[in-house]
Design an enzyme around this catalytic site. Structure first.
Site, short mmCIF file in Angstrom:
data_model
loop_
_atom_site.label_atom_id
_atom_site.label_comp_id
_atom_site.label_asym_id
_atom_site.label_seq_id
_atom_site.Cartn_x
_atom_site.Cartn_y
_atom_site.Cartn_z
N ASP A 412 0.87 -1.18 0.00
CA ASP A 412 0.00 0.00 0.00
C ASP A 412 0.91 1.24 0.00
O ASP A 412 1.61 1.49 0.98
CB ASP A 412 -0.88 -0.04 1.27
CG ASP A 412 -1.91 1.07 1.31
OD1 ASP A 412 -1.67 2.13 0.71
OD2 ASP A 412 -2.94 0.89 1.99
N HIS A 413 0.86 1.98 -1.08
CA HIS A 413 1.81 3.10 -1.23
C HIS A 413 1.50 4.25 -0.27
O HIS A 413 2.30 5.16 -0.09
CB HIS A 413 1.78 3.60 -2.68
CG HIS A 413 3.07 4.24 -3.12
ND1 HIS A 413 4.13 4.46 -2.27
CD2 HIS A 413 3.46 4.71 -4.32
CE1 HIS A 413 5.11 5.04 -2.94
NE2 HIS A 413 4.73 5.22 -4.18
N ARG A 414 0.32 4.21 0.39
CA ARG A 414 0.05 5.24 1.40
C ARG A 414 0.89 4.99 2.64
O ARG A 414 1.14 5.90 3.43
CB ARG A 414 -1.44 5.20 1.80
CG ARG A 414 -2.38 5.63 0.69
CD ARG A 414 -3.80 5.36 1.08
NE ARG A 414 -4.04 3.95 1.35
CZ ARG A 414 -5.21 3.44 1.75
NH1 ARG A 414 -6.25 4.23 1.94
NH2 ARG A 414 -5.35 2.15 1.98
N VAL A 416 3.82 2.59 2.58
CA VAL A 416 5.21 2.22 2.27
C VAL A 416 5.69 3.04 1.07
O VAL A 416 5.04 3.09 0.02
CB VAL A 416 5.28 0.71 1.94
CG1 VAL A 416 6.68 0.32 1.51
CG2 VAL A 416 4.84 -0.13 3.13
#
Ligand code: CAO
Length: 440
Positions: A412-414, A416
């Site tokens: 999850d780019h939010r 990591v």
């Protein structure tokens, strides 16, 4: 015509309440009983109707003000025609109060004439810091009571998108509930998906191209499909690919085979990967976490329960192996065999599938070079394993045959960042290449 000062009438037990909407501005024409402002206390919301017919010449309150009985609200250049009767009505006009929780039956009120509603100014955000959710600008052409408006605000429903079923198109509490339901179904992949802003895929009559047969999706696929769709839509995914040299790991695994047989288990690379993944999760705790519902906090887990995707005749299931950090290789193998058998027999209990902090999807026993697994929310990362193969690897002076396992981590780019993502995969590859490091 005569300018009349309108002061707040008796509003019951409240000394001072918040102005949450101002529905008129200078120059507006109002009828008797048109709502001028909306007030909200901690117990109820109420509309304050105009006692006069005429033109608003001055508005003396704003959203966020606190007002009490007798406070000036506005001035209206009132038409004289009602004479004394009008004055009397002004004295009698009482606010319409509705306790929010009980949602009583709505008294019928005249629907707003669209042209007039469009004249209204949009209210500023309330001083409470609450967002002006729902686009509840007074210019929106809908009619709803304060209790319904408050209910919609609480649920974050946009009233301008709700179809009113009440008298003269008035929006009821049930309309708001129905709207929320259809939005939720849309988010979960239901027929209302277009309502959630996703263009639907047009229905096609395939018979025009050849013979077809309609088959029911297995129940598990229907359930997991909705969950996967929600994960895919809600999580901004990034997938990082890498290779791990598992030559030594596999040599060790093979050397342990006789002992594994004695223990009654089948030793596959997966259990070693589970241990290596836990070590990497300890080094990068943000991968063993969940995002709070408001997206403002990270809930880092101190336990290491790993969900393992299992391919079953009915579809994908993800049983959870608990406390992987505290278990040995043979114990993990035994548990994995038991859980995957239970999954294939359709005998997993809901508890067997709860509480994972990270998941692994292993397709290595089947084949493939790389794939992009979908993060299993509310987790924030998932590891995908592909098939290990012997490859020539340059050791600085020559090519050496090494067993190389491709793997991928979707996250999850939010939560990591890209740099953290590749640090995690690099660390994991190192652990897999030299599993002695897991002892440190
Ligand atoms: N590379 C090369 N070989 C591998 C391997 C890899 N990464 N992983 C497993 N293997 C080998 C095993 O060693 C075993 O070989 P041997 O019998 O010669 O020892 C063989 O492949 C089969 O392994 P397995 O699949 O039975 O066992 P596993 O522990 O690797 O996996 C389980 C268990 C339950 C995860 C697996 O059976 C399964 O269901 N995988 C599919 C998961 C899935 O569908 N994911 C997709 C989710 S998204 O739709």
């Amino acid at each position: 015509m005569a300018i009349k000062q309108f002061n707040l009438p008796d509003i019951g037990d409240f000394d001072s309440v918040d102005v949450i909407e101002v529905l008129v501005s200078e120059g507006d024409t109002v009828d008797v009983d048109d709502t001028l402002i909306t007030l909200e206390s901690d117990k109820a919301a109420m509309e304050i109707p105009s006692p006069f017919k005429g033109k608003v010449t001055r508005v003396t309150v704003s959203v966020g003000d606190k007002v009490g009985e007798g406070d000036p609200i506005c001035e209206i250049d009132a038409e004289e025609e009602g004479g004394e009767a009008e004055e009397e009505k002004a004295a009698q006009t009482q606010p319409e109060e509705k306790p929010e929780e009980k949602a009583p039956a709505e008294p019928e009120k005249p629907a707003e004439a669209p042209a007039k509603a469009a004249e209204r100014p949009a209210p500023a955000p309330a001083a409470t810091g609450e967002k002006p959710v729902n686009a509840q600008a007074a210019g929106a052409q809908y009619h709803a009571s304060p209790s319904v408006r408050a209910f919609a605000r609480k649920l974050g429903a946009d009233l301008s998108r709700v179809q009113g079923s009440g008298p003269k198109g008035r929006i009821t509490r049930e309309d708001v509930e129905g709207h929320i339901k259809s939005v939720m179904q849309g988010a979960a992949g239901g027929p209302a998906a277009a309502g959630a802003g996703i263009p639907p895929i047009p229905e096609v009559d395939f018979a025009q191209f050849g013979d077809t047969e309609e088959q029911d999706l297995p129940r598990i696929k229907k359930i997991s499909g909705k969950h996967l769709h929600a994960c895919w839509l809600n999580i901004p995914h990034v997938t990082q690919f890498d290779d791990a040299d598992i030559t030594e790991l596999d040599a060790f695994r093979k050397s342990m085979k006789p002992r594994a047989e004695k223990e009654g288990v089948k030793l596959t690379p997966l259990v070693f990967v589970m241990k290596a993944a836990v070590a990497a999760l300890k080094a990068f705790p943000q991968f063993n976490a969940s995002l709070s519902a408001d997206g403002e906090k990270l809930i880092v887990k101190k336990y290491f329960h790993i969900g393992i995707a299992v391919d079953t005749p009915n579809g994908l299931m993800v049983p959870v192996v608990r406390d992987v950090d505290q278990k040995g290789i043979f114990e993990l193998s035994a548990e994995l065999m038991e859980l995957s058998q239970k999954a294939r027999d359709g005998k997993l209990s809901p508890n067997d599938m709860k509480g994972a902090s990270f998941s692994i999807s292993s397709l290595g026993g089947i084949g493939g070079t790389q794939f992009t697994p979908i993060v299993n929310a509310p987790e924030v990362a998932i590891l995908g394993l592909s098939k290990a193969e012997m490859k020539p690897v340059w050791n600085g002076s020559e090519f050496e045959p090494r067993l190389v396992m491709p793997f991928s981590v979707s996250y999850d780019h939010r939560v990591v960042d890209g740099a953290e993502g590749v640090r995690f995969t690099t660390q994991l590859a190192e652990y897999l290449t030299d599993i002695r490091q897991l002892l440190l």
